[in-house]
Write a protein that holds these residues in place. Structure first.
Motif: not given
Length: 104
Positions: A19-23, A26-28, A30-35
């Motif tokens: 779950y932590l790996d998937q989180f 997903t976080q990475d 999200l950051l890529t999309k925000m950039t």
């Protein structure tokens, strides 16, 4: 799911690691999309700024070509009229003696 695993009695890091790996993925993502969105936003802002500058320049050039100051136009007209009248008077003064000389 992570919260449920943390609250369970048989908690272990091995159980929540997927779950932590998937989180983290997903976080990475999200950051890529925000950039990407930030870069596109900057591009749109730059394009908007350039278009506004171009619009201002075109309006200025259009005003320089089309706009005529009425006072300046009237002054130019009177100066041209004065020059035309002066040229006619000079021509009249030159022709008059020549015509009289011809008649003699």
């Amino acid at each position: 799911d992570i919260a449920d695993q943390l609250e369970s009695g048989d908690f272990s890091i091995k159980k929540i690691q997927p779950y932590l790996d998937q989180f983290s993925k997903t976080q990475d993502n999200l950051l890529t999309k925000m950039t990407d969105i930030g870069a596109r936003s900057k591009s749109v802002e730059y394009t908007q700024s350039r278009l506004e500058d171009t619009e201002d320049n075109l309006i200025k050039k259009s005003d320089d070509v089309e706009y005529v100051n009425p006072a300046d136009a009237y002054t130019d007209l009177k100066m041209a009229d004065f020059g035309y009248t002066a040229a006619l008077k000079i021509g009249e003064n030159i022709l008059r003696p020549t015509f009289l000389d011809f008649m003699k």
